[in-house]
Structure formats: structure tokens, C-alpha cells
Design an enzyme around this catalytic site. Sequence first.
Site, PDB file in Angstrom:
ATOM      1  N   ASP A  37      57.890  51.610  35.278  1.00  0.00           N
ATOM      2  CA  ASP A  37      57.294  50.374  34.472  1.00  0.00           C
ATOM      3  C   ASP A  37      56.964  49.268  35.108  1.00  0.00           C
ATOM      4  O   ASP A  37      56.430  48.205  34.537  1.00  0.00           O
ATOM      5  CB  ASP A  37      58.580  49.889  33.535  1.00  0.00           C
ATOM      6  CG  ASP A  37      59.638  49.240  34.244  1.00  0.00           C
ATOM      7  OD1 ASP A  37      59.493  49.078  35.601  1.00  0.00           O
ATOM      8  OD2 ASP A  37      60.794  48.841  33.663  1.00  0.00           O
ATOM      9  N   GLY A  38      56.834  49.320  36.337  1.00  0.00           N
ATOM     10  CA  GLY A  38      55.671  48.159  37.051  1.00  0.00           C
ATOM     11  C   GLY A  38      56.964  47.229  37.847  1.00  0.00           C
ATOM     12  O   GLY A  38      56.310  46.443  38.611  1.00  0.00           O
ATOM     13  N   GLU A  39      58.071  47.298  37.551  1.00  0.00           N
ATOM     14  CA  GLU A  39      59.149  46.326  38.336  1.00  0.00           C
ATOM     15  C   GLU A  39      59.225  46.693  39.752  1.00  0.00           C
ATOM     16  O   GLU A  39      59.097  47.853  40.065  1.00  0.00           O
ATOM     17  CB  GLU A  39      60.132  46.137  37.387  1.00  0.00           C
ATOM     18  CG  GLU A  39      59.887  45.453  36.188  1.00  0.00           C
ATOM     19  CD  GLU A  39      61.617  45.149  35.364  1.00  0.00           C
ATOM     20  OE1 GLU A  39      62.511  45.477  35.971  1.00  0.00           O
ATOM     21  OE2 GLU A  39      61.586  44.690  34.338  1.00  0.00           O
ATOM     22  N   ARG A  94      42.177  27.112  45.107  1.00  0.00           N
ATOM     23  CA  ARG A  94      40.525  26.703  44.583  1.00  0.00           C
ATOM     24  C   ARG A  94      40.584  26.133  43.170  1.00  0.00           C
ATOM     25  O   ARG A  94      39.869  25.438  42.847  1.00  0.00           O
ATOM     26  CB  ARG A  94      39.921  28.056  44.517  1.00  0.00           C
ATOM     27  CG  ARG A  94      39.340  28.423  46.026  1.00  0.00           C
ATOM     28  CD  ARG A  94      38.638  29.724  46.085  1.00  0.00           C
ATOM     29  NE  ARG A  94      39.270  30.971  45.955  1.00  0.00           N
ATOM     30  CZ  ARG A  94      38.788  32.128  45.916  1.00  0.00           C
ATOM     31  NH1 ARG A  94      37.559  32.609  46.182  1.00  0.00           N
ATOM     32  NH2 ARG A  94      39.490  33.221  45.970  1.00  0.00           N
ATOM     33  N   GLN A  95      41.709  26.560  42.262  1.00  0.00           N
ATOM     34  CA  GLN A  95      41.561  25.683  41.038  1.00  0.00           C
ATOM     35  C   GLN A  95      42.257  24.470  41.120  1.00  0.00           C
ATOM     36  O   GLN A  95      43.608  24.367  40.860  1.00  0.00           O
ATOM     37  CB  GLN A  95      42.230  26.793  40.026  1.00  0.00           C
ATOM     38  CG  GLN A  95      42.243  26.242  38.406  1.00  0.00           C
ATOM     39  CD  GLN A  95      40.908  26.297  37.837  1.00  0.00           C
ATOM     40  OE1 GLN A  95      40.016  27.078  38.268  1.00  0.00           O
ATOM     41  NE2 GLN A  95      40.642  25.239  36.910  1.00  0.00           N
ATOM     42  N   HIS A 127      42.152  26.478  50.676  1.00  0.00           N
ATOM     43  CA  HIS A 127      40.886  25.976  50.206  1.00  0.00           C
ATOM     44  C   HIS A 127      41.225  24.501  49.529  1.00  0.00           C
ATOM     45  O   HIS A 127      41.523  24.396  48.198  1.00  0.00           O
ATOM     46  CB  HIS A 127      40.442  27.065  49.295  1.00  0.00           C
ATOM     47  CG  HIS A 127      38.856  26.479  48.660  1.00  0.00           C
ATOM     48  ND1 HIS A 127      37.670  27.149  49.388  1.00  0.00           N
ATOM     49  CD2 HIS A 127      38.244  25.760  47.616  1.00  0.00           C
ATOM     50  CE1 HIS A 127      36.603  26.700  48.813  1.00  0.00           C
ATOM     51  NE2 HIS A 127      37.137  25.605  47.883  1.00  0.00           N
ATOM     52  N   ASP A 169      27.876  26.727  51.454  1.00  0.00           N
ATOM     53  CA  ASP A 169      27.869  25.494  50.462  1.00  0.00           C
ATOM     54  C   ASP A 169      28.719  24.448  51.115  1.00  0.00           C
ATOM     55  O   ASP A 169      28.779  24.313  52.347  1.00  0.00           O
ATOM     56  CB  ASP A 169      28.904  25.843  49.271  1.00  0.00           C
ATOM     57  CG  ASP A 169      30.089  26.520  49.261  1.00  0.00           C
ATOM     58  OD1 ASP A 169      30.729  26.058  50.490  1.00  0.00           O
ATOM     59  OD2 ASP A 169      30.597  27.349  48.921  1.00  0.00           O
ATOM     60  N   LYS A 192      24.963  24.865  46.833  1.00  0.00           N
ATOM     61  CA  LYS A 192      25.198  26.028  46.039  1.00  0.00           C
ATOM     62  C   LYS A 192      25.332  25.366  44.559  1.00  0.00           C
ATOM     63  O   LYS A 192      25.926  24.220  44.348  1.00  0.00           O
ATOM     64  CB  LYS A 192      26.581  26.696  46.307  1.00  0.00           C
ATOM     65  CG  LYS A 192      26.838  27.771  45.404  1.00  0.00           C
ATOM     66  CD  LYS A 192      28.092  28.453  45.901  1.00  0.00           C
ATOM     67  CE  LYS A 192      29.206  27.692  45.686  1.00  0.00           C
ATOM     68  NZ  LYS A 192      30.572  28.342  46.095  1.00  0.00           N
ATOM     69  N   ARG A 194      27.007  27.315  41.191  1.00  0.00           N
ATOM     70  CA  ARG A 194      27.639  28.451  40.556  1.00  0.00           C
ATOM     71  C   ARG A 194      27.461  28.563  38.981  1.00  0.00           C
ATOM     72  O   ARG A 194      27.692  27.420  38.440  1.00  0.00           O
ATOM     73  CB  ARG A 194      29.212  28.277  40.976  1.00  0.00           C
ATOM     74  CG  ARG A 194      29.880  29.749  40.610  1.00  0.00           C
ATOM     75  CD  ARG A 194      31.178  29.417  40.946  1.00  0.00           C
ATOM     76  NE  ARG A 194      31.464  29.911  42.427  1.00  0.00           N
ATOM     77  CZ  ARG A 194      31.335  31.104  42.836  1.00  0.00           C
ATOM     78  NH1 ARG A 194      30.978  32.202  42.228  1.00  0.00           N
ATOM     79  NH2 ARG A 194      31.365  31.150  44.044  1.00  0.00           N
TER      80      ARG A 194
END
Length: 293
Positions: A37-39, A94-95, A127, A169, A192, A194
Site C-alpha cells: 500500500d506504499g507504507e 528553493r521555495q 539553495h 543565472d 535568466k 523563467r
Amino acid sequence: MQAGLLLAFDDEQAQAEALAAALGVPMALVQRHHFPDGETKLRLPPQLPDEVLLLRGLHRPNEKLVELLITAPAARALGARRIVLVSPYLAYMRQDMAFTPGEAVSQRHIATLLAAHVDGLITVDPHLHRIASLDEVMPGCPSRVLSAAPLLGEWVARQVPGALLLGPDEEALQWVAAAGQAFGLDHAVCHKQRFGDRDVRVALPDLPLAGRAVVLMDDVASTGRTLVEAATAALAAGAASVDVAVTHGLFVGDALAQLRAAGVRHVWSSDAVPHATAVVPITPLLAGAVRAF
């Protein structure tokens, strides 16, 4: 730091073994079992020393962050009093601002989450653009930010003597400047714009490139679009050759093939992220930081 154990995962075993050998400490692997199930079920050594060094790079971040957020409290339950995370690639940095109303500032939230689970952090070339240090987003968690730029600069100086280091950049200035100044290489950056994840425009700096060997240098290569645009522009301006050197070689999808198609001759990265292009080891850098932590 006098770590009693280096704890790592099987997909980073080679780097873990190298770091453990450099530090002269034992190493153990976190065993993983993936359910249909992905766990994921994790199993750590049943008894841990007071001081634990936890190695976990955060490329493929969503999967690895969950494992990390299970491992850290489990390690405390098994005896670890102090956990220092060594994360050569620190994701979600980066965010760093909300570009539109309602956007989550991932850098702030992920850093705060990690700070709540570990007692220290060592990372390489995160970053950081709009903040001066991780201390601003990781309250109460001491951090050491290392740079692979001098190591990459040394590699480039040996492979391409007299190369021009070109950042794709403005944000790459800190890396090309550090590498260039350390080894006497000229450096400059492009401009740069984007427009999307894979839609960028790059303008070259105002200096002659004809006949020059150019090495594009950056902290991270993900889709590679910025590097492709910069390489294409440099070759069109008469550059004799274009190579690429990055700290974190993510190279998502066909990024590497696109760089080759654009005329890039060599692609080099540090082994902060395991990849076929990883030729610059960062183990001595990490080991030195651990000893001084």
C-alpha cells in the site's frame, strides 16, 4: 562531535561507508520494508549510543522525508540523546517566498520540521537566496552549511585550465565566485528569465566568449533547462567548448541527454547526490564538519 554510530540507509551505503571510515566510527543501516500500500516499515539497531550521526540526503524528498521523520524519533526511543543530521542535499530550499497569494513557503516549513526532530544539521550548498543562513528558518538547531564550490573549482582547474566559469543565472554568482577566486579562474553570470519549470530564457554576460573554454557552474541541475539554454547561447557566441559542473546532479528525466544534445562536452557533479556524473567526492568536507561540530 564524537559520534558513537553513523546511521544510514542502504541506497546511500557507499557514501555512508566512506564517511564512517573517515571518522573512524561504526556504521549501521536502517532496514526498510515497503508494503504493497506504499507504507514503509523501518528497523533500527535495538540499542543506540548517546551520540548518533544520521546520514540522509533528500533527493527524492517526499519519500525520504517520511523515512527521516520516522527514523529520528525512533532513534531517540532506542537511546540516542543527540542526533546530528548530515544531509548533503537539502530539499525544498528553493521555495523561499510566496510568489502568489496562498503559496506555502516550503523552505520555512520543512526547515522548522527538521529542526524539531534533530539536534544539528550539516548540509552542502543549500539553495539559500533570500536568507543569509539556515539559522533564520531553523530556530534552536545549530547548522553547518558547507560548499562544494572550491572542490568543483579545483576539479575544473585540473580538467580545463584557464576555463571561464559561467553561472547560468545571477543566483549562481556565489558558487562561481568562490570557485573562480580559489583557483584563479575568470567568472561571470548570465541573466535568466523563467516562465515555467521547463521554459527559461538566458542572456549571456557582456564579455567575449569566442574561442574560450566555458564551464557552466551551479548548485543544482534538475530539469537542466537553464544549463541547456546557457550552453546553446555560449556555443552560438563562439565558445570553444562548454562543460558543466554542479554540486547536486539531480538530472530529472532526459536532462542529461538534453545537455549532450545541446553540445555540452562533459558533465561533472559532486557525490552529494549519487549519480553517474558524480566524480567529485565530498567525504573529506563532511568529515571535517562533523569533527568540528
